[in-house]
Design a protein around this motif. Structure first.
Motif, PDB file in Angstrom:
ATOM      1  N   LEU A 185      -9.753   9.781  33.448  1.00 10.61           N
ATOM      2  CA  LEU A 185      -9.598   8.181  32.964  1.00 10.61           C
ATOM      3  C   LEU A 185     -10.820   7.403  33.210  1.00 10.61           C
ATOM      4  O   LEU A 185     -10.634   6.059  33.245  1.00 10.61           O
ATOM      5  CB  LEU A 185      -8.426   7.583  33.425  1.00 10.61           C
TER       6      LEU A 185
ATOM      7  N   LYS B 111     -11.853   3.505  31.873  1.00  9.45           N
ATOM      8  CA  LYS B 111     -10.821   3.041  31.093  1.00  9.45           C
ATOM      9  C   LYS B 111      -9.699   2.026  31.742  1.00  9.45           C
ATOM     10  O   LYS B 111      -9.478   2.283  32.981  1.00  9.45           O
ATOM     11  CB  LYS B 111     -10.016   4.331  30.555  1.00  9.45           C
TER      12      LYS B 111
ATOM     13  N   VAL C 248      -6.125   0.970  31.986  1.00 10.33           N
ATOM     14  CA  VAL C 248      -4.610   1.512  31.753  1.00 10.33           C
ATOM     15  C   VAL C 248      -3.656   0.744  31.860  1.00 10.33           C
ATOM     16  O   VAL C 248      -3.581  -0.313  32.941  1.00 10.33           O
ATOM     17  CB  VAL C 248      -4.726   2.725  32.914  1.00 10.33           C
TER      18      VAL C 248
ATOM     19  N   LEU D  57      -3.165   7.713  38.484  1.00 11.59           N
ATOM     20  CA  LEU D  57      -4.037   7.097  37.442  1.00 11.59           C
ATOM     21  C   LEU D  57      -5.229   6.603  38.344  1.00 11.59           C
ATOM     22  O   LEU D  57      -6.253   6.779  37.694  1.00 11.59           O
ATOM     23  CB  LEU D  57      -3.525   5.886  36.901  1.00 11.59           C
TER      24      LEU D  57
ATOM     25  N   ALA E  14      -9.544   5.810  36.857  1.00 10.67           N
ATOM     26  CA  ALA E  14      -9.355   4.571  35.838  1.00 10.67           C
ATOM     27  C   ALA E  14     -10.143   3.541  36.548  1.00 10.67           C
ATOM     28  O   ALA E  14     -10.083   3.100  37.766  1.00 10.67           O
ATOM     29  CB  ALA E  14      -7.797   4.392  35.780  1.00 10.67           C
TER      30      ALA E  14
END
Length: 205
Positions: free
Chosen positions: A97, A100, A102, A125, A130
């Motif tokens: 991730l 990114k 989220v 995550l 992320a």
């Protein structure tokens, strides 16, 4: 800009999938491009055995890699996100991730499961690198109703949180795009300045 809508519900239809669809509609209305992946539609054996060479898994991982943001929706069972979603997250690389935004969305039987997002899903995550995890949106089953005649009916408080999540996601992507454009402009100006200096030096020789 592409946003991946990732549903971790093992059943269809489901409340979490319907919330995900609603978020997708709001994002599309803002002019953003979305694509949807239902983890339940992926080959079960490939997921369970972490078959990294499976073409369908490779295609979905490529979709994820190309997305600038991800909205992840899951039901909460016994204070944990779905096992189906876990099998998918487990096959992602450590930086799956990276870079990114989220937005986590979840549904559950009662408010007692709400903390599962903070204590179970968000750390995973974060471990997948992320860039920014937006505030989670959690709704109980009673706060998300469906009828064939009227469609989805969402509790006003949940609706407000969903709209705020969409707003933050949209703004975050816009800010990133501006930052990239500014960096590109600075690089272009720097290149032009260097070329001008080199040309001046050649003329003075």
């Amino acid at each position: 800009m592409t946003i991946l809508l990732l549903s971790g519900s093992p059943s269809l239809p489901s409340r979490s999938a319907r919330l995900l669809h609603y978020v997708g509609e709001r994002l599309t209305a803002l002019g953003l491009h979305t694509s949807t992946v239902q983890v339940r539609d992926l080959p079960a054996q490939a997921l369970l055995h972490a078959d990294f060479a499976n073409p369908e898994l490779l295609a979905v991982k490529q979709q994820l890699a190309e997305a600038q943001a991800v909205v992840i929706a899951t039901p909460i069972y016994k204070a944990a996100y779905s096992g189906l979603l876990k099998t998918f997250l487990d096959i992602l690389p450590q930086d799956g991730l990276a870079g990114k935004l989220v937005l986590p969305v979840a549904t559950g039987g009662s408010q007692s499961h709400m903390l599962a997002l903070d204590y179970a899903l968000r750390p995973v995550l974060a471990s997948l690198a992320a860039a920014h995890i937006l505030p989670s949106v959690y709704a109980t089953d009673k706060q998300v109703e469906w009828s064939e005649q009227q469609g989805i009916k969402i509790d006003p408080a949940i609706l407000e949180r969903l709209h705020e999540g969409v707003r933050q996601l949209h703004q975050g992507l816009a800010d990133r795009n501006d930052a990239v454009n500014n960096t590109d402009a600075i690089n272009l100006r720097g290149r032009a300045d260097r070329q001008a200096i080199q040309e001046s030096l050649r003329c003075s020789v």
